[in-house]
Structures are given as C-alpha cells and as structure tokens.
Design an enzyme around this catalytic site. Structure first.
Site, mmCIF file in Angstrom:
data_model
loop_
_atom_site.group_PDB
_atom_site.id
_atom_site.type_symbol
_atom_site.label_atom_id
_atom_site.label_comp_id
_atom_site.label_asym_id
_atom_site.label_seq_id
_atom_site.Cartn_x
_atom_site.Cartn_y
_atom_site.Cartn_z
ATOM 1 N N ALA A 115 0.842 -1.197 0.000
ATOM 2 C CA ALA A 115 0.000 0.000 0.000
ATOM 3 C C ALA A 115 0.871 1.238 0.000
ATOM 4 C CB ALA A 115 -0.918 -0.009 1.223
ATOM 5 N N ASP A 116 0.257 2.341 -0.369
ATOM 6 C CA ASP A 116 0.938 3.625 -0.249
ATOM 7 C C ASP A 116 -0.063 4.669 0.213
ATOM 8 O OD1 ASP A 116 3.588 5.154 -0.997
ATOM 9 O OD2 ASP A 116 1.908 6.437 -1.577
ATOM 10 N N THR A 117 0.362 5.489 1.145
ATOM 11 C CA THR A 117 -0.480 6.582 1.637
ATOM 12 C C THR A 117 0.178 7.904 1.277
ATOM 13 O OG1 THR A 117 -1.294 5.221 3.447
ATOM 14 C CG2 THR A 117 -1.546 7.597 3.711
#
Ligand SMILES: Cc1cn([C@H]2C[C@H](O)[C@@H](COP(=O)(O)OP(=O)(O)OP(=O)(O)O)O2)c(=O)[nH]c1=O
Length: 191
Positions: free
Chosen positions: A67-69
């Site tokens: 994931a990436d935020t």
C-alpha cells in the site's frame, strides 16, 4: 497459500490484525518514491503501491499485499517530512483547511495484480503555536505522510473527515479484504 505483507509500516500490520490476519512474512519494499514532474497525487499514489507490489519477491503460492499513503493539498504531494522544519511547514499549510489522503492498495499473486485506491477528505483545525510546537516535540510526525498520524495525538487536530479512517492510517481494511478475496486468499475461515 501464504500472505506476504510488503510493508515496513507497523500501522499496516496492526490494521491487518484487526481482520484476524497475520502475515506469514513481512518484506518491506525498497523503491524510489520521487514523484514524476507534474505527477498528480492520485496517480502517483497508485503507481507507488503498484511498484511496491511488483518489487517484493514472492513465490507462486504467495499473495503480496502492498500500500501507499499520500497526503495531498490540491496538486501538492506531501510525503514523509525529512525533519521537524518540513513537518511544521506541512502542518501549517494544512492548518484550518481540508486536504486529501489517498491510500492505494495493491495485491499481487504471480503476474496478476488487483488494485484499489481510497480518497478521504480530512479537515484539520486551525493550529495555534502551542499545538504545533507541542505536537512536533512528540516526534509522532516522523515516518508519516503529511507529517501527522490521525491515530496518535494529532487526532486532536482532526474534527471531521469523509471517507475511510483506516485508509488515512495506512490501510483501508474493507477494500483490502475485498482485494485479498479477489486474489483467492481465504480472508474468512469458519474453523
Ligand atoms: C496521514 C497518515 C499517515 N500515516 C502513515 C502510514 C504510512 O506508514 C505512512 C505513509 O508512508 P508510505 O510510503 O505509504 O509507507 P511506509 O514507508 O511507512 O511503509 P511501506 O512503504 O514499507 O509500506 O504514513 C499514519 O500512520 N497516519 C496518518 O494519519
């Protein structure tokens, strides 16, 4: 089938645990997180999670979750601040305004990739000097996109959001469960 968490983020491990899932291995990805020239926050975030999922090594019976935020103020991407000065700059820019937090999730099994992104609108109260300096002194901003963590003391700065709280923390659990199911990973077990 094995579950590989392709993330060094302790928040993502905790959020996965809320679904009753414990990864068989944790393999933090190492990618270049520099945004492209003129790259907008949402496509940037989706590209990051995809690149993480492609980078992490995995066998045929392993499902990789990455994931990436990304925190976005208009077209501006606010990554993890390099020091307290940059954290202060980010927080002052968001103070008294709304910004967006994008979390993209990518699940890979072999050559197949399942992706989803979640955009949450977040309002931050207007910060006074005491709030800003006290928060910076906690060091809680370190390693967090935009220089704050909603799940820590900075939660006191967030009176409202529209979207997904778990996505702001780093992993939208509902969408993650769906992606894992799509990839054939048994999220729910009856015994
Ligand atoms: C906005 C916000 C971000 N964050 C964190 C989640 C992520 O760990 C981090 C964003 O950086 P990311 O690049 O998404 O992730 P990471 O570098 O921590 O881990 P990895 O690439 O190995 O998966 O910011 C919070 O914990 N709370 C918040 O409210």
């Amino acid at each position: 089938m094995k579950l590989i968490l392709g993330s060094g983020s302790p928040r993502r491990l905790d959020l996965l645990a809320t679904l009753g899932l414990t990864p068989d291995a944790i393999r933090p990805p190492d990618i270049d997180e520099t945004p492209g020239k003129g790259e907008l926050p949402r496509p940037y975030c989706a590209r990051m999670s995809r690149e993480k999922a492609r980078t992490v090594q995995a066998g045929a019976d392993e499902v990789v979750l990455c994931a990436d935020t990304t925190v976005a103020l208009g077209r501006r991407i606010m990554g993890k601040p390099r020091d307290a000065g940059e954290a202060a700059e980010f927080l002052l820019a968001m103070s008294g305004r709304r910004h967006k937090v994008i979390t993209a999730v990518a699940v890979r099994r072999g050559d197949r990739l399942w992706e989803r992104d979640v955009v949450t609108t977040v309002r931050m109260k207007r910060l006074d000097d005491l709030e800003l300096n006290a928060y910076l002194a906690t060091d809680d901003w370190r390693g967090k996109a935009g220089g704050y963590g909603i799940q820590g003391p900075a939660g006191a700065f967030i009176p409202w959001l529209q979207g997904s709280y778990t996505a702001v923390m780093g992993l939208p659990v509902a969408e993650t469960a769906n992606l894992l199911k799509a990839a054939g990973y048994p999220v729910w077990r009856t015994e």
